[in-house]
Design a protein around this motif. Structure first.
Motif, mmCIF file in Angstrom:
data_model
loop_
_atom_site.group_PDB
_atom_site.id
_atom_site.type_symbol
_atom_site.label_atom_id
_atom_site.label_comp_id
_atom_site.label_asym_id
_atom_site.label_seq_id
_atom_site.Cartn_x
_atom_site.Cartn_y
_atom_site.Cartn_z
ATOM 1 N N THR A 6 0.942 -1.232 0.023
ATOM 2 C CA THR A 6 -0.101 -0.014 0.045
ATOM 3 C C THR A 6 0.688 1.176 0.029
ATOM 4 O OG1 THR A 6 -0.028 0.038 2.372
ATOM 5 C CG2 THR A 6 -1.760 -0.991 1.299
ATOM 6 N N LYS A 7 2.100 1.050 0.283
ATOM 7 C CA LYS A 7 3.041 2.231 0.535
ATOM 8 C C LYS A 7 2.725 3.302 1.569
ATOM 9 C CE LYS A 7 5.178 0.964 -3.309
ATOM 10 N NZ LYS A 7 6.359 0.123 -3.039
ATOM 11 N N LEU A 8 1.795 2.756 2.356
ATOM 12 C CA LEU A 8 1.405 3.514 3.558
ATOM 13 C C LEU A 8 2.156 3.392 4.839
ATOM 14 C CD1 LEU A 8 -2.671 2.964 3.457
ATOM 15 C CD2 LEU A 8 -1.393 5.049 2.827
ATOM 16 N N THR A 9 2.258 4.345 5.569
ATOM 17 C CA THR A 9 3.299 4.440 6.857
ATOM 18 C C THR A 9 2.412 3.761 8.149
ATOM 19 O OG1 THR A 9 4.296 6.643 6.337
ATOM 20 C CG2 THR A 9 4.463 5.809 8.256
ATOM 21 N N LEU A 10 3.200 2.694 8.461
ATOM 22 C CA LEU A 10 2.575 2.077 9.882
ATOM 23 C C LEU A 10 2.820 2.752 10.997
ATOM 24 C CD1 LEU A 10 3.861 -1.402 8.549
ATOM 25 C CD2 LEU A 10 1.447 -0.534 8.127
ATOM 26 N N TYR A 11 2.011 2.906 11.841
ATOM 27 C CA TYR A 11 2.024 3.798 12.930
ATOM 28 C C TYR A 11 2.977 3.043 14.182
ATOM 29 C CZ TYR A 11 0.620 7.615 9.997
ATOM 30 O OH TYR A 11 0.668 8.350 8.952
ATOM 31 N N GLU A 12 3.232 1.887 13.967
ATOM 32 C CA GLU A 12 3.869 1.118 14.983
ATOM 33 C C GLU A 12 4.974 0.218 14.200
ATOM 34 O OE1 GLU A 12 2.589 -0.771 18.894
ATOM 35 O OE2 GLU A 12 0.849 -0.545 17.604
ATOM 36 N N ILE A 13 5.938 0.006 14.689
ATOM 37 C CA ILE A 13 7.079 -0.914 14.359
ATOM 38 C C ILE A 13 6.573 -2.250 14.281
ATOM 39 C CG2 ILE A 13 9.262 -2.108 14.862
ATOM 40 C CD1 ILE A 13 9.487 0.758 13.922
ATOM 41 N N PRO A 14 6.150 -3.195 13.200
ATOM 42 C CA PRO A 14 5.829 -4.426 13.024
ATOM 43 C C PRO A 14 6.317 -5.317 14.376
ATOM 44 C CG PRO A 14 6.108 -3.752 10.867
ATOM 45 C CD PRO A 14 6.868 -2.783 12.010
ATOM 46 N N LYS A 15 5.311 -6.081 15.114
ATOM 47 C CA LYS A 15 5.665 -6.963 16.132
ATOM 48 C C LYS A 15 6.745 -7.892 15.604
ATOM 49 C CE LYS A 15 1.657 -7.048 18.826
ATOM 50 N NZ LYS A 15 0.239 -7.618 19.076
ATOM 51 N N ILE A 16 6.811 -8.564 14.850
ATOM 52 C CA ILE A 16 7.721 -9.386 14.275
ATOM 53 C C ILE A 16 9.331 -8.838 14.405
ATOM 54 C CG2 ILE A 16 7.613 -9.094 11.607
ATOM 55 C CD1 ILE A 16 7.866 -12.265 11.665
ATOM 56 N N LEU A 17 9.300 -7.552 14.047
ATOM 57 C CA LEU A 17 10.704 -6.701 14.146
ATOM 58 C C LEU A 17 10.923 -6.534 15.582
ATOM 59 C CD1 LEU A 17 13.054 -5.701 13.090
ATOM 60 C CD2 LEU A 17 11.764 -3.591 12.696
ATOM 61 N N LYS A 18 9.922 -6.107 16.203
ATOM 62 C CA LYS A 18 10.380 -5.759 17.805
ATOM 63 C C LYS A 18 10.623 -6.975 18.388
ATOM 64 C CE LYS A 18 6.805 -2.399 19.235
ATOM 65 N NZ LYS A 18 5.698 -2.256 19.796
ATOM 66 N N GLN A 19 10.069 -8.260 18.258
ATOM 67 C CA GLN A 19 10.282 -9.313 19.148
ATOM 68 C C GLN A 19 11.956 -9.753 18.699
ATOM 69 O OE1 GLN A 19 7.193 -11.673 17.512
ATOM 70 N NE2 GLN A 19 5.776 -11.232 19.439
ATOM 71 N N ALA A 20 12.142 -9.508 17.269
ATOM 72 C CA ALA A 20 13.575 -10.064 17.095
ATOM 73 C C ALA A 20 14.561 -9.262 17.647
ATOM 74 C CB ALA A 20 13.718 -9.897 15.579
ATOM 75 N N LEU A 21 14.102 -7.797 17.885
ATOM 76 C CA LEU A 21 15.292 -6.720 18.230
ATOM 77 C C LEU A 21 15.495 -6.762 19.744
ATOM 78 C CD1 LEU A 21 14.812 -3.616 16.194
ATOM 79 C CD2 LEU A 21 16.247 -5.321 16.037
ATOM 80 N N ILE A 22 14.400 -6.948 20.627
ATOM 81 C CA ILE A 22 14.234 -6.854 22.013
ATOM 82 C C ILE A 22 14.150 -8.167 22.730
ATOM 83 C CG2 ILE A 22 13.377 -5.559 23.849
ATOM 84 C CD1 ILE A 22 11.838 -3.869 21.899
#
Lengths: 134, 134, 134, 134
Positions: free
Chosen positions: D118-134
Motif C-alpha cells: 500500500t506504500k502507507l506508513t505504519l504507525y507502529e514498528i511491526p511486532k515481528i521486528l520488535k520481537q527480533a530486536l528486544i
C-alpha cells in the motif's frame, strides 16, 4: 547580514543514485547538498580552492537531514540553499523540492574554519570569506 | 617471479552497493577490487602510505571488467587477486566468485609509478615495492 | 547504421569525486560515462524507464578504461559518447576531454538485453530500442 | 526494553573513502552507520530481506551527525550502535571511536515502517521486528 541569502539549483537523479527500493539512497542527499554548497560558494566567487589559497579549510562539523518524499530515477528536483550564519560557524539550510514544489527533504550543515598549517580551529569565519558571502 | 602470487579475500555486499535492479551496481566492483589490492599490499607490508613515504604514487592507468553473474544484497563473495606483472607496470588480475565458487566477475588493473615531487612517470616499479611484493 | 552517432555532454568535477591524491578517483569515471549514456538514451527518447516498460533491462557485461590525464576539483570536462554497435550488444565508446580538448580518458561499455520476467538473455537488442537509437 | 542493547563493530577506512583533504569524506559516515545497522539487524536474525518478506520496508526519515575527529586512510575504528526506540520509530544512536577510544563522530537515525504494497506508513514498528530486536 540583514536579509537571507537564498540560491536555488536544479539537479537530476542519476541511475547510480537509486537504491534497491527504487528511490534515491538517503546517503546520496549528502552529495546533493554539497553540490549546492559548492555552487553557492562559486556564485560568490569563493570556492574551496580559494579557501586553500587563503590558508584555511572548512570541514563539516554537524549535519542533519529530514526525509519527506522519495526521489526517483531521472526525476528533476531543486535544492534551495540559505545562508543562515557566517560568524563562528558557516551554517546553511537546504530545502529540496520536486518539480511540483513539494518538499522532498530538509537539511542543515555547520562548518568551522581550520588553519591549514597549524590545524587549529579558528573561532571566527575568516573575513575574506565573510566579505565574499555577504 | 617464477610462481604466481595469489591472495583471496572475503567480502560482503552492503545495502548501499545495490542498485534499483536489485543487484550490485557495476561501478561498485571498482571499490571491491581496490579493497582487495589494498589488502594485498598491506599483507606485503607495503601500503599506499609507504609509497608516499618513499616518494611515489601509483595511479591506475588501465582497468577492465567482465561481469558474469550479479551479486545481491548481503551476499558473501570472494576476491582472488593475482600479481601478474611488477616491472614497468604493476598489474593485477581479479577473479570474483560467489559462495558456490561460481565466477561473478573478472577484472584487470595496471598501475604506473609516478614521482610525487616531479610528477614524472617512472619507467620501472621502484625496487623497494618490488622487493616487498615478490 | 552507416554513420557514427556521437553526442557530447559537459560535466564538472564535484568535491566528493576527488580522492586524497587531489584528482578524481578512477572509479568515479564509471559514474561520468553512465551519466553520458543516460543522457544519450534520453536524447533518443528511450530511457531505462522505457526499457522496463518494454520488458527488458540492459546490464553492463563489459567495461574498460584508459586513464590519460587526471581531472581536478571544479574542472569542467566533456564526455563524447559514440554508438558503436546495436546488434547483439549495445556498445558505446567514450572519449573524455578537458577544456583544452586534451584527452583525459577513454572508455568502452557493452550491454546485453535481458528479459525482465524470464531473466533470460536476449540475443538481439530489442527492435524498439534499435529504432529509437538509429 | 529495560536495558539498552548495544553492539560494537570494527571497520577500516578504505582508500576510496578519503577526500582531497586526506580524511574520510563526511558523507561516507552514512555508509559506516548503515553497515553497522545492517550488522545489528543481522545479529538479531532479521535483515532487510526479512522485512521485505514480511511486507514492509524501513526508510530513514531522520538522520544527524556530529563530527569530532577526522579518520584517515587505513585507520581502524569502531561503531557502537545502540537501540534507542522501537515503538513508532526505530531509532538508533551511533558512537564512532578510534583505536584509542577517542570519539570520532556521533550519529542518530530514525526509521519508519512502510507497507510494501500500500506504500502507507505504519504507525507502529511491526511486532515481528520488535520481537527480533528486544
Amino acid at each position: 547580514m540583514k536579509e537571507q541569502i537564498i540560491k536555488k539549483f536544479q539537479m537530476k537523479v542519476e541511475f547510480y543514485d537509486v537504491d534497491s527500493m527504487g528511490v534515491v539512497w538517503h546517503g546520496n542527499y549528502v552529495k546533493y547538498i554539497e553540490k549546492a554548497r559548492c555552487m553557492f560558494l562559486e556564485s560568490c566567487n569563493f570556492t574551496y580552492i580559494d579557501m586553500l589559497k587563503n590558508g584555511f579549510v572548512m570541514p563539516i562539523v554537524k549535519m542533519d537531514f529530514k526525509y519527506i518524499k522519495p526521489l526517483k530515477f531521472n526525476e528533476i528536483f531543486f535544492v534551495e540553499i540559505i545562508l543562515i550564519e557566517c560568524e563562528c560557524f558557516l551554517k546553511f539550510r537546504y530545502i529540496l523540492r520536486d518539480i511540483n514544489n513539494n518538499k522532498v527533504a530538509l537539511a542543515n550543515t555547520s562548518q568551522v574554519a581550520i588553519d591549514s598549517n597549524t590545524k587549529l580551529t579558528l573561532y571566527e569565519i575568516p573575513k575574506i570569506l565573510k566579505q565574499a558571502l555577504i
